[in-house]
Write a protein that holds these residues in place. Sequence first.
Motif, PDB file in Angstrom:
ATOM      1  N   ASN A 135      35.448  37.243  40.310  1.00 39.74           N
ATOM      2  CA  ASN A 135      35.111  37.722  38.972  1.00 39.74           C
ATOM      3  C   ASN A 135      33.609  37.485  38.759  1.00 39.74           C
ATOM      4  OD1 ASN A 135      34.762  37.519  35.877  1.00 39.74           O
ATOM      5  ND2 ASN A 135      36.831  38.364  36.129  1.00 39.74           N
ATOM      6  N   PRO A 136      32.868  38.495  38.345  1.00 44.85           N
ATOM      7  CA  PRO A 136      31.406  38.339  38.215  1.00 44.85           C
ATOM      8  C   PRO A 136      30.973  37.324  37.168  1.00 44.85           C
ATOM      9  CG  PRO A 136      32.165  40.432  37.276  1.00 44.85           C
ATOM     10  CD  PRO A 136      33.319  39.853  38.025  1.00 44.85           C
ATOM     11  N   SER A 137      31.869  36.951  36.253  1.00 46.09           N
ATOM     12  CA  SER A 137      31.502  35.995  35.206  1.00 46.09           C
ATOM     13  C   SER A 137      31.569  34.543  35.672  1.00 46.09           C
ATOM     14  CB  SER A 137      32.416  36.186  33.993  1.00 46.09           C
ATOM     15  OG  SER A 137      33.771  35.947  34.338  1.00 46.09           O
ATOM     16  N   ILE A 138      32.044  34.307  36.896  1.00 46.89           N
ATOM     17  CA  ILE A 138      32.128  32.941  37.434  1.00 46.89           C
ATOM     18  C   ILE A 138      30.787  32.560  38.057  1.00 46.89           C
ATOM     19  CG2 ILE A 138      33.323  31.434  39.061  1.00 46.89           C
ATOM     20  CD1 ILE A 138      35.715  33.335  38.885  1.00 46.89           C
ATOM     21  N   HIS A 139      30.331  31.342  37.805  1.00 44.94           N
ATOM     22  CA  HIS A 139      29.051  30.878  38.353  1.00 44.94           C
ATOM     23  C   HIS A 139      29.216  29.504  39.001  1.00 44.94           C
ATOM     24  CE1 HIS A 139      26.901  34.172  36.452  1.00 44.94           C
ATOM     25  NE2 HIS A 139      27.540  33.906  35.330  1.00 44.94           N
ATOM     26  N   LYS A 140      28.454  29.265  40.044  1.00 39.78           N
ATOM     27  CA  LYS A 140      28.497  27.998  40.760  1.00 39.78           C
ATOM     28  C   LYS A 140      28.112  26.834  39.858  1.00 39.78           C
ATOM     29  CE  LYS A 140      26.590  25.723  44.881  1.00 39.78           C
ATOM     30  NZ  LYS A 140      25.662  25.881  46.029  1.00 39.78           N
ATOM     31  N   SER A 141      27.209  27.097  38.895  1.00 41.25           N
ATOM     32  CA  SER A 141      26.717  26.031  38.017  1.00 41.25           C
ATOM     33  C   SER A 141      27.808  25.461  37.112  1.00 41.25           C
ATOM     34  CB  SER A 141      25.562  26.550  37.154  1.00 41.25           C
ATOM     35  OG  SER A 141      25.987  27.664  36.377  1.00 41.25           O
ATOM     36  N   TYR A 142      28.967  26.149  36.972  1.00 43.56           N
ATOM     37  CA  TYR A 142      30.032  25.641  36.124  1.00 43.56           C
ATOM     38  C   TYR A 142      30.554  24.286  36.635  1.00 43.56           C
ATOM     39  CZ  TYR A 142      30.234  30.215  33.839  1.00 43.56           C
ATOM     40  OH  TYR A 142      29.936  31.348  33.140  1.00 43.56           O
ATOM     41  N   ALA A 143      30.386  24.031  37.935  1.00 44.62           N
ATOM     42  CA  ALA A 143      30.838  22.751  38.489  1.00 44.62           C
ATOM     43  C   ALA A 143      30.087  21.567  37.862  1.00 44.62           C
ATOM     44  CB  ALA A 143      30.653  22.745  40.007  1.00 44.62           C
ATOM     45  N   ASN A 144      28.890  21.829  37.320  1.00 44.18           N
ATOM     46  CA  ASN A 144      28.119  20.761  36.689  1.00 44.18           C
ATOM     47  C   ASN A 144      28.736  20.305  35.372  1.00 44.18           C
ATOM     48  OD1 ASN A 144      26.262  21.166  38.748  1.00 44.18           O
ATOM     49  ND2 ASN A 144      25.078  22.636  37.566  1.00 44.18           N
ATOM     50  N   PHE A 145      29.622  21.118  34.806  1.00 41.47           N
ATOM     51  CA  PHE A 145      30.178  20.821  33.490  1.00 41.47           C
ATOM     52  C   PHE A 145      31.678  20.570  33.563  1.00 41.47           C
ATOM     53  CE2 PHE A 145      26.682  23.850  33.212  1.00 41.47           C
ATOM     54  CZ  PHE A 145      25.755  23.104  32.507  1.00 41.47           C
ATOM     55  N   MET A 146      32.125  20.019  34.694  1.00 39.45           N
ATOM     56  CA  MET A 146      33.552  19.794  34.870  1.00 39.45           C
ATOM     57  C   MET A 146      34.147  18.883  33.791  1.00 39.45           C
ATOM     58  SD  MET A 146      36.083  20.843  36.497  1.00 39.45           S
ATOM     59  CE  MET A 146      35.331  21.672  37.898  1.00 39.45           C
ATOM     60  N   PRO A 147      33.461  17.803  33.372  1.00 43.78           N
ATOM     61  CA  PRO A 147      34.041  16.998  32.277  1.00 43.78           C
ATOM     62  C   PRO A 147      34.293  17.823  31.018  1.00 43.78           C
ATOM     63  CG  PRO A 147      32.285  15.793  33.364  1.00 43.78           C
ATOM     64  CD  PRO A 147      32.237  17.191  33.906  1.00 43.78           C
TER      65      PRO A 147
ATOM     66  N   PHE B 248      43.741  33.850  33.931  1.00 41.30           N
ATOM     67  CA  PHE B 248      42.276  33.821  34.006  1.00 41.30           C
ATOM     68  C   PHE B 248      41.638  34.251  32.682  1.00 41.30           C
ATOM     69  CE2 PHE B 248      38.183  35.880  34.780  1.00 41.30           C
ATOM     70  CZ  PHE B 248      37.488  34.835  35.352  1.00 41.30           C
ATOM     71  N   ALA B 249      42.198  35.269  32.029  1.00 42.56           N
ATOM     72  CA  ALA B 249      41.601  35.780  30.792  1.00 42.56           C
ATOM     73  C   ALA B 249      41.520  34.686  29.730  1.00 42.56           C
ATOM     74  CB  ALA B 249      42.411  36.963  30.277  1.00 42.56           C
ATOM     75  N   GLU B 250      42.570  33.857  29.642  1.00 40.17           N
ATOM     76  CA  GLU B 250      42.563  32.766  28.673  1.00 40.17           C
ATOM     77  C   GLU B 250      41.555  31.694  29.064  1.00 40.17           C
ATOM     78  OE1 GLU B 250      45.794  29.774  26.480  1.00 40.17           O
ATOM     79  OE2 GLU B 250      46.424  31.163  28.069  1.00 40.17           O
ATOM     80  N   PHE B 251      41.462  31.407  30.365  1.00 44.14           N
ATOM     81  CA  PHE B 251      40.492  30.417  30.830  1.00 44.14           C
ATOM     82  C   PHE B 251      39.057  30.896  30.621  1.00 44.14           C
ATOM     83  CE2 PHE B 251      37.907  29.259  34.646  1.00 44.14           C
ATOM     84  CZ  PHE B 251      37.614  27.959  34.262  1.00 44.14           C
ATOM     85  N   ALA B 252      38.820  32.208  30.785  1.00 41.44           N
ATOM     86  CA  ALA B 252      37.457  32.762  30.703  1.00 41.44           C
ATOM     87  C   ALA B 252      36.880  32.693  29.295  1.00 41.44           C
ATOM     88  CB  ALA B 252      37.453  34.210  31.196  1.00 41.44           C
ATOM     89  N   LYS B 253      37.706  32.375  28.284  1.00 43.11           N
ATOM     90  CA  LYS B 253      37.191  32.284  26.914  1.00 43.11           C
ATOM     91  C   LYS B 253      36.149  31.186  26.768  1.00 43.11           C
ATOM     92  CE  LYS B 253      41.474  34.047  24.837  1.00 43.11           C
ATOM     93  NZ  LYS B 253      42.654  33.725  23.976  1.00 43.11           N
ATOM     94  N   ILE B 254      36.158  30.221  27.708  1.00 43.37           N
ATOM     95  CA  ILE B 254      35.199  29.116  27.623  1.00 43.37           C
ATOM     96  C   ILE B 254      33.859  29.467  28.256  1.00 43.37           C
ATOM     97  CG2 ILE B 254      35.758  27.943  29.809  1.00 43.37           C
ATOM     98  CD1 ILE B 254      35.640  25.297  28.290  1.00 43.37           C
ATOM     99  N   PHE B 255      33.781  30.570  29.004  1.00 44.84           N
ATOM    100  CA  PHE B 255      32.578  30.919  29.753  1.00 44.84           C
ATOM    101  C   PHE B 255      31.319  31.069  28.888  1.00 44.84           C
ATOM    102  CE2 PHE B 255      34.802  32.832  33.736  1.00 44.84           C
ATOM    103  CZ  PHE B 255      35.299  31.570  34.001  1.00 44.84           C
ATOM    104  N   PRO B 256      31.388  31.700  27.699  1.00 44.34           N
ATOM    105  CA  PRO B 256      30.163  31.791  26.874  1.00 44.34           C
ATOM    106  C   PRO B 256      29.565  30.433  26.551  1.00 44.34           C
ATOM    107  CG  PRO B 256      31.845  33.303  26.068  1.00 44.34           C
ATOM    108  CD  PRO B 256      32.508  32.441  27.104  1.00 44.34           C
ATOM    109  N   HIS B 257      30.407  29.437  26.329  1.00 43.14           N
ATOM    110  CA  HIS B 257      29.905  28.084  26.054  1.00 43.14           C
ATOM    111  C   HIS B 257      29.210  27.504  27.287  1.00 43.14           C
ATOM    112  CE1 HIS B 257      32.201  28.104  22.306  1.00 43.14           C
ATOM    113  NE2 HIS B 257      33.242  28.561  23.008  1.00 43.14           N
ATOM    114  N   LEU B 258      29.808  27.701  28.468  1.00 36.95           N
ATOM    115  CA  LEU B 258      29.203  27.186  29.696  1.00 36.95           C
ATOM    116  C   LEU B 258      27.886  27.882  29.983  1.00 36.95           C
ATOM    117  CD1 LEU B 258      32.362  26.963  31.999  1.00 36.95           C
ATOM    118  CD2 LEU B 258      31.284  25.152  30.694  1.00 36.95           C
ATOM    119  N   THR B 259      27.817  29.196  29.723  1.00 39.35           N
ATOM    120  CA  THR B 259      26.578  29.952  29.951  1.00 39.35           C
ATOM    121  C   THR B 259      25.467  29.436  29.067  1.00 39.35           C
ATOM    122  OG1 THR B 259      27.872  31.902  30.512  1.00 39.35           O
ATOM    123  CG2 THR B 259      25.547  32.243  29.987  1.00 39.35           C
ATOM    124  N   SER B 260      25.793  29.102  27.812  1.00 36.22           N
ATOM    125  CA  SER B 260      24.763  28.583  26.912  1.00 36.22           C
ATOM    126  C   SER B 260      24.236  27.244  27.400  1.00 36.22           C
ATOM    127  CB  SER B 260      25.328  28.445  25.495  1.00 36.22           C
ATOM    128  OG  SER B 260      26.355  27.464  25.469  1.00 36.22           O
TER     129      SER B 260
END
Length: 503
Positions: A287-299, A323-335
């Motif tokens: 999925n193009p919205s997944i980023h490697k940097s998300y691992a930094n925010f695992m907590p 996945f669609a329900e999990f992806a709702k958190i992505f905007p917060h991680l991107t910020s």
Amino acid sequence: MSRLPLSTFAPIKTIDAVTRLVGYLSVLKPRERYDSRECIAVISTEELKLQFCREAVEMKIYSASDYAIYSVISKANMLKEAQELAKLKSEKKRRKEERKKKKRECQVLESERKLKEKQTIKEKEKKHQHSLLSPAYKSTTSHIAENLIIAKDVKASSFSVIKGCIYYLSYKLESVRIPAIPPEILSNIEQTFTIKKDYSSYGKNKSDRRFIFEPATDLSTFLIEATQASLRLGNSSVYIDKEVKEVVEHGIFSLPWRYVIFCDGYMFLTHPKAKGRETIDPFRYDNPSIHKSYANFMPYIEKHAVKLLVEGHDGRITRLLNFAEFAKIFPHLTSYTQMDDKDISIDQIHPVINSAYSIDEFRNARFINKSRFLAYLCKVQRPGYKIYYLLENVVHESSDSSHDEFGYLFVIRESIKTLTLIYENVTDESRSSLVFHISHSDFDTAVKFIAQFLASDEKNKRLKLARGQVRFNRHVRSYDRITHTAYEEWRRLINYLIRYGSY
């Protein structure tokens, strides 16, 4: 008496002729006997020559060490051994071919069994669709006429129920009313149900295969029966409202976050009970919205994100369900990843190294056996270098307070120009291993630079390392990190780093 000439017996072509010659030689005095080579020369075949030699030795006419006699017997023995070896190899080859043949036959039978099993399931589903049709509902529209019964008298144990969704074969029913219901609750529901295809949602996504209860009010009945079954099992609270945490080889379960690896554009999901190759070839979800940097925010993810619901088969993940329900958190991680923090610039040296140990001193310390990470780094430490005990001052942007943690700096790779160092935090084993590539000639100064950086009051040091925002103005050429997702994966990356210098 005078000795008969040898030509009297020649040529010798039969066993009887050999026996006559041996018998004649036995009555002669030793000095009158023919030379063994002359006797062998008049014998026509190798088999008869061997017969002659054995009889002559047995009757003590010639010694077994006689050169001509020894040569014939040795040659015969070697030939026999070669024949036995060839026979043994031939038998071994035959058995191997038989095993291969049996294996191929088993594979064919297994393939036929699986194919037959799939066909049986399809036929069963087809049979349900065509033989258990609801009574024809007279309507002017063909859409309503196509609402076919999928199955009747369906047991509750035939369903798989997660939060928000019920699964039956390849069909599903979604509703916010549905809690996660464990299999032991479902198996205690006695009532059976009728389900039929749901065409009302086909306009949204034709690839989905959905069902509804017949009548639709049976969904409420199903949930009430589940609650009552939970209470019958002796639960004081409604057990079905609790999250299903059990990891199973076959079925649906919540995947622990330590089995998730984020990459740019995809993520790897490894089954906790993976078998064989699945450990190095896990399920990949793109999925193009997944980023490697998300691992930094695992907590943050563990605290705020919905857990990944997956379906597994035989110790391998086959599908990601929410996945669609999990992806709702992505905007917060991107910020978070786009925070405009200032870079850290390290260019001053202060002595903050606590202690240094030789490999033997470190290996004899009992505490290293409590950490697989420390034990392995000690094993791969380069001889001739010390292991340094360093302070790590942990300061977060979100908190005014700080606290000290400690770790060890290892040298794991040495080349002509560079050294590769690993810093391993021992206070918090969940923290990533930090990788530093330094100049070979600047080892002492570079170690002090790294120590100064770890002990500094800079905020979010590890986060800025992950983003590449730290600049060592001298000595440290580059840096990286290895996350503690799983020990075997961490060890594989360490070995790759030792061999190639980077990964």
